[in-house]
Design an enzyme around this catalytic site. Structure first.
Site, PDB file in Angstrom:
ATOM      1  N   PHE A 154     -69.365  11.060 -48.216  1.00 12.16           N
ATOM      2  CA  PHE A 154     -68.591  12.268 -47.979  1.00 12.16           C
ATOM      3  C   PHE A 154     -68.533  12.589 -46.476  1.00 12.16           C
ATOM      4  O   PHE A 154     -67.485  12.837 -45.905  1.00 12.16           O
ATOM      5  CB  PHE A 154     -69.272  13.404 -48.749  1.00 12.16           C
ATOM      6  CG  PHE A 154     -68.497  14.683 -48.770  1.00 12.16           C
ATOM      7  CD1 PHE A 154     -67.257  14.726 -49.367  1.00 12.16           C
ATOM      8  CD2 PHE A 154     -69.028  15.839 -48.207  1.00 12.16           C
ATOM      9  CE1 PHE A 154     -66.543  15.893 -49.399  1.00 12.16           C
ATOM     10  CE2 PHE A 154     -68.305  17.011 -48.237  1.00 12.16           C
ATOM     11  CZ  PHE A 154     -67.066  17.040 -48.832  1.00 12.16           C
ATOM     12  N   HIS A 451     -41.130  54.827 -14.805  1.00  8.03           N
ATOM     13  CA  HIS A 451     -41.380  53.544 -14.155  1.00  8.03           C
ATOM     14  C   HIS A 451     -40.241  52.565 -14.469  1.00  8.03           C
ATOM     15  O   HIS A 451     -39.625  51.993 -13.569  1.00  8.03           O
ATOM     16  CB  HIS A 451     -42.729  52.992 -14.654  1.00  8.03           C
ATOM     17  CG  HIS A 451     -43.116  51.684 -14.057  1.00  8.03           C
ATOM     18  ND1 HIS A 451     -44.141  51.560 -13.152  1.00  8.03           N
ATOM     19  CD2 HIS A 451     -42.635  50.439 -14.244  1.00  8.03           C
ATOM     20  CE1 HIS A 451     -44.258  50.295 -12.812  1.00  8.03           C
ATOM     21  NE2 HIS A 451     -43.358  49.582 -13.467  1.00  8.03           N
ATOM     22  N   GLU A 452     -39.941  52.428 -15.758  1.00  8.00           N
ATOM     23  CA  GLU A 452     -38.874  51.487 -16.139  1.00  8.00           C
ATOM     24  C   GLU A 452     -37.517  51.976 -15.640  1.00  8.00           C
ATOM     25  O   GLU A 452     -36.694  51.173 -15.197  1.00  8.00           O
ATOM     26  CB  GLU A 452     -38.838  51.294 -17.660  1.00  8.00           C
ATOM     27  CG  GLU A 452     -40.104  50.675 -18.253  1.00  8.00           C
ATOM     28  CD  GLU A 452     -40.518  49.381 -17.581  1.00  8.00           C
ATOM     29  OE1 GLU A 452     -39.635  48.622 -17.090  1.00  8.00           O
ATOM     30  OE2 GLU A 452     -41.736  49.114 -17.519  1.00  8.00           O
ATOM     31  N   HIS A 455     -37.091  50.811 -12.090  1.00 11.48           N
ATOM     32  CA  HIS A 455     -36.627  49.422 -11.982  1.00 11.48           C
ATOM     33  C   HIS A 455     -35.135  49.336 -12.303  1.00 11.48           C
ATOM     34  O   HIS A 455     -34.352  48.713 -11.583  1.00 11.48           O
ATOM     35  CB  HIS A 455     -37.350  48.535 -13.007  1.00 11.48           C
ATOM     36  CG  HIS A 455     -38.782  48.242 -12.680  1.00 11.48           C
ATOM     37  ND1 HIS A 455     -39.193  47.788 -11.455  1.00 11.48           N
ATOM     38  CD2 HIS A 455     -39.900  48.288 -13.458  1.00 11.48           C
ATOM     39  CE1 HIS A 455     -40.508  47.584 -11.488  1.00 11.48           C
ATOM     40  NE2 HIS A 455     -40.966  47.890 -12.694  1.00 11.48           N
ATOM     41  N   ASP A 527     -46.227  44.239 -10.826  1.00 11.68           N
ATOM     42  CA  ASP A 527     -45.040  44.270  -9.971  1.00 11.68           C
ATOM     43  C   ASP A 527     -45.415  43.954  -8.531  1.00 11.68           C
ATOM     44  O   ASP A 527     -44.749  43.176  -7.854  1.00 11.68           O
ATOM     45  CB  ASP A 527     -44.407  45.665  -9.993  1.00 11.68           C
ATOM     46  CG  ASP A 527     -43.833  46.021 -11.352  1.00 11.68           C
ATOM     47  OD1 ASP A 527     -43.493  45.092 -12.102  1.00 11.68           O
ATOM     48  OD2 ASP A 527     -43.731  47.222 -11.648  1.00 11.68           O
TER      49      ASP A 527
HETATM   50 ZN    ZN Z   1     -42.847  47.587 -13.417  1.00 13.85          ZN
END
Ligand code: ZN
Ligand code: ADP
Ligand code: MG
Length: 646
Positions: A154, A451-452, A455, A527
């Site tokens: 086995f 934040h977004e 961008h 970033d």
């Molecule tokens: Zn960012």
């Protein structure tokens, strides 16, 4: 906390697929425990059986038996080995154990029976033969032996299954795909795009099909073909397609398999591989991921790895050792051709080099079509649109995308894949699955939204930045939120102006946080890393700083020079300081421009952030509506095309 990214950016960060270690099945200790338990059960069973066989009747002491004989209760005795079976007048049967070797009569006499009393009893001595005897005597010996043999068998099976190959190391372990194998057969029709590569390889196919034609005219046939390209661009697939087209056996082995556990095995595997292939010629030997063994010798930390060097040497020896008319072609694939040992690239070895690029838009569509073949596509699907939205995706990513879409459809019990499944899968492949369970609190949500929005706003206003495709504050993979930008075109080159705008866009999140909350979170750290690296590359690699001028100050890492790696950057102190100040100047310039935009369009920033907090994800159409409402004209393809060349 958040990142803006284009599909292309992300691609570079994904390494190779992690190699799946060979599964070891249940642990060896587990197996031993099971074997032991079985053993216990068996021996318990055995003694029960034995008891049962032996005690067809009540067992009594020999002294009791003697008394019973004296009292004339017993008719006859049967002796079998040490067991005495007594038949009583009342027809009951009892057994008793005789002691040791002594004859029964002697034993009974010792318990005080007179010779007459003994003579009155019929005593029968039975031969200890028959199956029962053998079973009783041998079983205690045999069962453990059998068990041991069983366990060994086995385990040896397990060991082999686990890929340790304890019994066959040194054999090549190459996988063979024979030309008759229609299931695994791959042809050029299964490989979309890669036109140049296919054209180059068609020649190899031709040679493998009609070697005579070439040999008669005295042509030297390439021995080695090196396929180079990013991970997932279809190198392995193309190599198999060459074998499929030519209809020859295909022996493949991966670089990491050469170098395994035992020293010297790599080299002997190479020898074995080539021998087998020569016997099967014409044939293809394919060494995948050859950079695992083919790295520059004598460099690297702590000196070279002996095992690797021996393996590499053996490859070189084998490649030199066979003649072109042996009709074995060696193919190899690598996504790091820059680190390969120059000896491998010499003429007569891997002198043909075929580069496979990431697919462009039309290639992506063709690849998607190939992978859609087995899947029922709904009437609304439009693969061209998907191809447009996936710049930077490799063939493997696209195959993965198709598969994810099919999984989505199956999960919702649909029979067909829809366009929406495909679109959702793009983001899943690019960013990882959505993490809706990752709930932001109110403040975090606000910060992420601004934040977004930062961008997205900068990307929409600056001329050379890629337009925004989607903004979201639903976390995915490692990012808390994301802004998807998509280039309007597939690009092979980037200009200084584009880089400058990219840096400004990357700063957008940071600046928005600072402006609105007068505070900065850790969310901007990624970033900052990205933009600093980009600014530095501009100065040291691309000659994009006026002060430093057109010099490359840093070698690409791993670049080889005469077989030795050069260490990047042994720069003088003044030069380092000058680089730093140039980098700083670039970032500061971008900062200023981004901040100006942010101040001028503060209302738009608020509008985007507000909507994000409300709906969490804004698609392109909705996003452009916000821009238009505030007097910003969304970018169109034509605008970009009419930009002056810089
Ligand atoms: Zn960012
Ligand atoms: P590599 O060896 O370059 O890392 P692979 O050949 O293993 O990439 O590709 C992985 C998978 O991606 C393939 O099995 C195939 O399904 C898909 N793929 C990659 N490139 C293509 C292509 N040009 N056409 C069709 N499928 C592709
Ligand atoms: Mg591969």
């Amino acid at each position: 906390m958040s990142e803006e990214m284009t599909p292309g950016d992300l691609h570079g960060k994904k390494g190779k697929k992690p190699a799946v270690p060979p599964s070891e099945g249940p642990g060896i200790w587990m197996q031993l425990a099971v074997a032991f338990a079985v053993f216990l059960v068996l021996s318990a069973g055995y003694s029960a059986v034995r008891k049962y066989i032996e005690s067809g009747a009540d067992e009594i002491a020999i002294s009791q038996l003697a008394n019973d004989i004296r009292d004339d209760k017993v008719v006859s005795l049967t002796v079998e080995g040490d067991t005495i079976k007594a038949t009583y007048k009342d027809e009951s049967e009892k057994t008793s154990q005789k002691e040791g070797e002594a004859p029964l009569t002697e034993t009974l006499a010792r318990y005080g029976l007179s010779p007459e009393e003994i003579a009155a009893i019929k005593i029968e001595i039975q031969d200890q033969g028959g199956a029962r005897f053998w079973f009783l005597t041998l079983a205690p010996l045999l069962i453990p032996v059998l068990l041991l043999l069983g366990i060994m068998w086995f385990l040896s099976r397990q060991v082999r299954g686990a890929g340790m190959q304890a019994f066959t190391f040194g054999r090549s372990m190459a996988r063979l795909i024979s030309p008759e194998d229609t299931v695994q057969k791959v042809t050029f029709a299964d490989v979309a795009g890669a036109k140049e590569a296919k054209a180059e390889l068609a020649e190899i196919v031709d040679f493998l099909k009609n070697p005579k034609k070439f040999i008669q005219i005295g042509a030297r046939i390439p021995k080695g073909v090196l396929l180079m390209g990013a991970p997932g661009t279809g190198k392995t697939l193309l190599a198999r397609a060459v074998a499929g087209e030519a209809g020859v056996p295909f022996f493949s082995i991966s670089g990491s398999e050469f170098v395994e556990m035992f020293v010297g095995v790599g080299a002997s595997r190479v020898r074995d591989l080539f021998q087998t292939a020569k016997k099967a010629a014409p044939a293809i030997v394919f060494m995948d991921e050859i950079d695992a063994v083919g790295r520059v010798r004598g460099s690297g930390v702590g000196g070279g790895n002996d095992e690797r060097e021996q393996t590499l040497n053996q490859i070189l020896v084998e490649m030199d050792g066979f003649e072109p008319n042996e009709k074995v072609i060696v193919m190899a694939a690598s996504n790091r051709p820059d680190v390969l040992d120059p000896a491998l690239l010499r003429p007569g070895r891997f002198d043909r080099r075929v580069t496979i690029d990431l697919p462009d838009r039309s290639d992506r569509e063709a690849i998607l079509k190939i992978h859609a073949r087995q899947k029922p596509m709904g009437p609304d699907t439009n693969l061209m649109v998907i191809a447009e939205r996936t710049p930077g995706f490799s063939g493997a990513d696209l195959a993965n995308l198709m598969n994810e879409a099919a999984i989505l459809a199956a999960r919702e019990d649909r029979k067909e894949v829809t366009q929406y499944d495909l679109i959702r899968s793009i983001e899943k492949v690019m960013l990882g699955p959505e993490r809706r369970s990752h709930v932001l609190n109110k403040k975090e949500k606000e910060i992420t939204a601004y934040h977004e929005a930062g961008h997205a706003l900068i990307a929409s206003v600056l001329t050379y930045a890629d337009p925004v495709h989607k903004v979201s504050i639903i976390s995915r993979g490692r990012a808390a939120g994301y802004t998807l930008k998509l280039p309007l075109e597939d690009r092979r080159m980037q200009s200084k102006l584009e880089f400058l705008d990219d840096i400004a866009v990357s700063l957008g999140g940071y600046i928005a946080e600072k402006m609105i909350f007068n505070d900065i979170t850790t969310g901007a750290s990624n970033d900052l890393q990205v933009l600093s690296a980009l600014a530095r590359d501009m100065v040291t690699k691309y000659g994009m700083s006026d002060k430093m001028g057109p010099v490359a100050l840093e070698a690409a890492p791993g670049r080889t020079l005469f077989g030795a790696g050069i260490e990047p950057g042994e720069l003088s102190e003044e030069v380092s300081a000058a680089i730093d100040s140039e980098v700083k100047k670039i970032v500061e310039g971008a900062y200023k421009r981004a901040e100006d935009v942010m101040k001028k369009y503060r209302k738009v920033l608020d509008a985007i952030a507000k909507q994000l907090i409300e709906v969490e994800t804004i698609e392109r159409e909705e996003f452009e509506k916000i821009l238009i409402a505030h007097g910003i004209v969304p970018k169109k393809k034509e605008d970009i095309e009419h930009q002056p060349l810089v």
